[in-house]
Design a protein around this motif. Sequence first.
Motif, PDB file in Angstrom:
ATOM      1  N   GLY A 203      68.608  58.264  54.409  1.00 38.10           N
ATOM      2  CA  GLY A 203      68.238  56.966  53.863  1.00 38.10           C
ATOM      3  C   GLY A 203      68.191  56.974  52.354  1.00 38.10           C
ATOM      4  O   GLY A 203      68.169  58.028  51.715  1.00 38.10           O
ATOM      5  N   PRO A 204      68.184  55.796  51.742  1.00 38.62           N
ATOM      6  CA  PRO A 204      68.213  55.694  50.283  1.00 38.62           C
ATOM      7  C   PRO A 204      67.004  56.308  49.592  1.00 38.62           C
ATOM      8  O   PRO A 204      67.132  56.896  48.523  1.00 38.62           O
ATOM      9  CB  PRO A 204      68.298  54.184  50.033  1.00 38.62           C
ATOM     10  CG  PRO A 204      67.828  53.541  51.300  1.00 38.62           C
ATOM     11  CD  PRO A 204      68.219  54.465  52.389  1.00 38.62           C
ATOM     12  N   SER A 205      65.810  56.209  50.185  1.00 36.76           N
ATOM     13  CA  SER A 205      64.623  56.790  49.548  1.00 36.76           C
ATOM     14  C   SER A 205      64.746  58.305  49.435  1.00 36.76           C
ATOM     15  O   SER A 205      64.377  58.890  48.411  1.00 36.76           O
ATOM     16  CB  SER A 205      63.368  56.426  50.342  1.00 36.76           C
ATOM     17  OG  SER A 205      63.131  55.038  50.305  1.00 36.76           O
ATOM     18  N   SER A 230      56.638  63.411  49.969  1.00 40.19           N
ATOM     19  CA  SER A 230      56.503  62.719  51.256  1.00 40.19           C
ATOM     20  C   SER A 230      57.642  61.720  51.395  1.00 40.19           C
ATOM     21  O   SER A 230      58.393  61.468  50.450  1.00 40.19           O
ATOM     22  CB  SER A 230      55.150  62.003  51.353  1.00 40.19           C
ATOM     23  OG  SER A 230      55.066  60.968  50.380  1.00 40.19           O
ATOM     24  N   GLU A 231      57.755  61.140  52.578  1.00 40.33           N
ATOM     25  CA  GLU A 231      58.788  60.138  52.807  1.00 40.33           C
ATOM     26  C   GLU A 231      58.206  59.004  53.626  1.00 40.33           C
ATOM     27  O   GLU A 231      57.005  58.995  53.945  1.00 40.33           O
ATOM     28  CB  GLU A 231      59.993  60.756  53.519  1.00 40.33           C
ATOM     29  CG  GLU A 231      59.679  61.381  54.861  1.00 40.33           C
ATOM     30  CD  GLU A 231      60.880  62.124  55.445  1.00 40.33           C
ATOM     31  OE1 GLU A 231      61.841  62.377  54.706  1.00 40.33           O
ATOM     32  OE2 GLU A 231      60.828  62.456  56.636  1.00 40.33           O
ATOM     33  N   ASN A 234      54.700  58.050  55.818  1.00 42.49           N
ATOM     34  CA  ASN A 234      53.663  58.993  55.373  1.00 42.49           C
ATOM     35  C   ASN A 234      53.893  60.414  55.879  1.00 42.49           C
ATOM     36  O   ASN A 234      52.966  61.206  55.997  1.00 42.49           O
ATOM     37  CB  ASN A 234      52.265  58.509  55.792  1.00 42.49           C
ATOM     38  CG  ASN A 234      51.887  57.206  55.120  1.00 42.49           C
ATOM     39  OD1 ASN A 234      52.177  57.011  53.943  1.00 42.49           O
ATOM     40  ND2 ASN A 234      51.266  56.316  55.868  1.00 42.49           N
ATOM     41  N   LYS A 235      55.139  60.745  56.202  1.00 47.16           N
ATOM     42  CA  LYS A 235      55.445  62.100  56.628  1.00 47.16           C
ATOM     43  C   LYS A 235      55.478  63.021  55.416  1.00 47.16           C
ATOM     44  O   LYS A 235      56.196  62.779  54.453  1.00 47.16           O
ATOM     45  CB  LYS A 235      56.791  62.135  57.346  1.00 47.16           C
ATOM     46  CG  LYS A 235      57.187  63.541  57.805  1.00 47.16           C
ATOM     47  CD  LYS A 235      58.565  63.552  58.436  1.00 47.16           C
ATOM     48  CE  LYS A 235      58.976  64.961  58.823  1.00 47.16           C
ATOM     49  NZ  LYS A 235      60.349  65.009  59.396  1.00 47.16           N
ATOM     50  N   VAL A 236      54.708  64.089  55.464  1.00 47.80           N
ATOM     51  CA  VAL A 236      54.655  65.052  54.361  1.00 47.80           C
ATOM     52  C   VAL A 236      55.803  66.041  54.518  1.00 47.80           C
ATOM     53  O   VAL A 236      55.895  66.756  55.509  1.00 47.80           O
ATOM     54  CB  VAL A 236      53.301  65.799  54.340  1.00 47.80           C
ATOM     55  CG1 VAL A 236      53.286  66.809  53.201  1.00 47.80           C
ATOM     56  CG2 VAL A 236      52.159  64.809  54.187  1.00 47.80           C
ATOM     57  N   VAL A 237      56.689  66.077  53.534  1.00 46.32           N
ATOM     58  CA  VAL A 237      57.824  66.995  53.560  1.00 46.32           C
ATOM     59  C   VAL A 237      57.430  68.344  52.979  1.00 46.32           C
ATOM     60  O   VAL A 237      57.823  69.392  53.469  1.00 46.32           O
ATOM     61  CB  VAL A 237      59.017  66.397  52.784  1.00 46.32           C
ATOM     62  CG1 VAL A 237      60.192  67.370  52.751  1.00 46.32           C
ATOM     63  CG2 VAL A 237      59.442  65.071  53.407  1.00 46.32           C
ATOM     64  N   ALA A 238      56.657  68.318  51.900  1.00 44.12           N
ATOM     65  CA  ALA A 238      56.229  69.568  51.263  1.00 44.12           C
ATOM     66  C   ALA A 238      54.950  69.338  50.474  1.00 44.12           C
ATOM     67  O   ALA A 238      54.747  68.271  49.900  1.00 44.12           O
ATOM     68  CB  ALA A 238      57.319  70.104  50.345  1.00 44.12           C
ATOM     69  N   ASP A 259      54.902  59.101  46.245  1.00 47.29           N
ATOM     70  CA  ASP A 259      55.919  59.796  47.033  1.00 47.29           C
ATOM     71  C   ASP A 259      56.119  61.232  46.564  1.00 47.29           C
ATOM     72  O   ASP A 259      56.421  62.116  47.365  1.00 47.29           O
ATOM     73  CB  ASP A 259      57.251  59.042  46.937  1.00 47.29           C
ATOM     74  CG  ASP A 259      57.142  57.621  47.468  1.00 47.29           C
ATOM     75  OD1 ASP A 259      56.722  57.461  48.626  1.00 47.29           O
ATOM     76  OD2 ASP A 259      57.464  56.683  46.723  1.00 47.29           O
ATOM     77  N   LEU A 260      55.973  61.452  45.267  1.00 47.04           N
ATOM     78  CA  LEU A 260      56.242  62.763  44.688  1.00 47.04           C
ATOM     79  C   LEU A 260      55.204  63.090  43.614  1.00 47.04           C
ATOM     80  O   LEU A 260      54.809  62.205  42.840  1.00 47.04           O
ATOM     81  CB  LEU A 260      57.615  62.773  44.019  1.00 47.04           C
ATOM     82  CG  LEU A 260      58.811  63.399  44.732  1.00 47.04           C
ATOM     83  CD1 LEU A 260      60.102  62.933  44.066  1.00 47.04           C
ATOM     84  CD2 LEU A 260      58.725  64.910  44.689  1.00 47.04           C
ATOM     85  N   ILE A 261      54.768  64.330  43.578  1.00 51.79           N
ATOM     86  CA  ILE A 261      53.959  64.823  42.469  1.00 51.79           C
ATOM     87  C   ILE A 261      54.647  66.075  41.935  1.00 51.79           C
ATOM     88  O   ILE A 261      54.852  67.049  42.673  1.00 51.79           O
ATOM     89  CB  ILE A 261      52.519  65.166  42.879  1.00 51.79           C
ATOM     90  CG1 ILE A 261      51.827  63.971  43.548  1.00 51.79           C
ATOM     91  CG2 ILE A 261      51.707  65.610  41.649  1.00 51.79           C
ATOM     92  CD1 ILE A 261      50.429  64.291  44.076  1.00 51.79           C
ATOM     93  N   LEU A 262      55.028  66.034  40.670  1.00 51.92           N
ATOM     94  CA  LEU A 262      55.635  67.183  40.006  1.00 51.92           C
ATOM     95  C   LEU A 262      54.695  67.689  38.923  1.00 51.92           C
ATOM     96  O   LEU A 262      53.934  66.916  38.343  1.00 51.92           O
ATOM     97  CB  LEU A 262      56.973  66.798  39.367  1.00 51.92           C
ATOM     98  CG  LEU A 262      58.065  66.250  40.290  1.00 51.92           C
ATOM     99  CD1 LEU A 262      59.271  65.832  39.467  1.00 51.92           C
ATOM    100  CD2 LEU A 262      58.456  67.277  41.321  1.00 51.92           C
TER     101      LEU A 262
END
Length: 358
Positions: A203-205, A230-231, A234-238, A259-262
């Motif tokens: 998907g685009p996200s 996450s995506e 609310n699924k946590v990818v890492a 969605d992302l924390i860097l």
Amino acid sequence: MPDFPPYATKAIIAERLPIIFPDGIDNRIYCTRDMAASTVFAMIYVGAVEGAGRYLGPVHVYRMSNEQAAMATVEARQAYANGVVRGQYVVPGTRWYADNSREPIRDETLREGLVAVGAVLARTDLPTTSGRPRYALKGSFAKLFDPALDGEELERAIVDFQKTSLSRSALARVSIMLSGAAAGGDGVQVTFPNRETRQMAPGPSSLISRAVVEVFAPRFMANPVVLWLSESGNKVVARDDKLAARIGLKIEADKNLPDLILADLGPADPILLFVEVVATDGAVSDRRKVAILELTDAAGFDRKHIKFLSAYQDRGTGGFKKTVQSLAWGSMAWFASEPHHIITLHDATEFPTRAMPD
């Protein structure tokens, strides 16, 4: 004088323009909207094609009518081309546009649209104040509207035009946009800065998230790490709780997380970047910014070490157009199709009175 190009209806032109100029082209709307189809039709109608010695002015577009457009003989086309400019030709029926449409035809459709992408040529031997016609279709572009060109032959001709006539940056944007549209059902694999990989749903996200991690982070951060990804749903990818705890950030999966924390571990004081991925909605708004600052304040972070980013696929997508007005001051916007650039929404409090940012 060279022959007039084959007559093409406006309907054919309107159908082919979005294929010739796919998502990713600068100012694509100026090249594909109804006014663009009208302008290209008028150019073909009056024979304003590279090398023919005939040129179009906005008057040829806004004085066209359905009745005139249906007169397909070369004699009728030539009479209209010459007569309209001289003001000696009575156009039958109702004009397509009012006289005050001159500016959007000239400034948007032509100068910022078709001329900018190399589809239309403009005479350079006329003063800018001259009212004489000055625009002509590039020969390779005009050929794409020949009604006899169809099927695979048309597809090959369009690809050839895109490869040879569009600018390198425009082609790069098109390639990125098309790769996103073509993402299949196998998912999107993201490679982290430490070379670990994670699989995200197609998907685009997910494509935008991958661009942030693989392109934005190494380009704009000295020593980037992914603390959270996450995506949709609310699924946590890492998540890296150990590293987060080491720098003083407690990550709790709740509605306030982006969605992302860097984190950039390069500076003496780590920089935290909170990223919202925007395919259709959900940019960093003032409300989201305040909620995240409450989280970092509680962890004892200095606000000058906290950054916010809304990440998009392209400036031309609906997601950016929908959310740009809600972007928080003091945040940034980045586009995967233009990875070398960042938009920063400066807060006036960041600069001295009457001082402009560099």
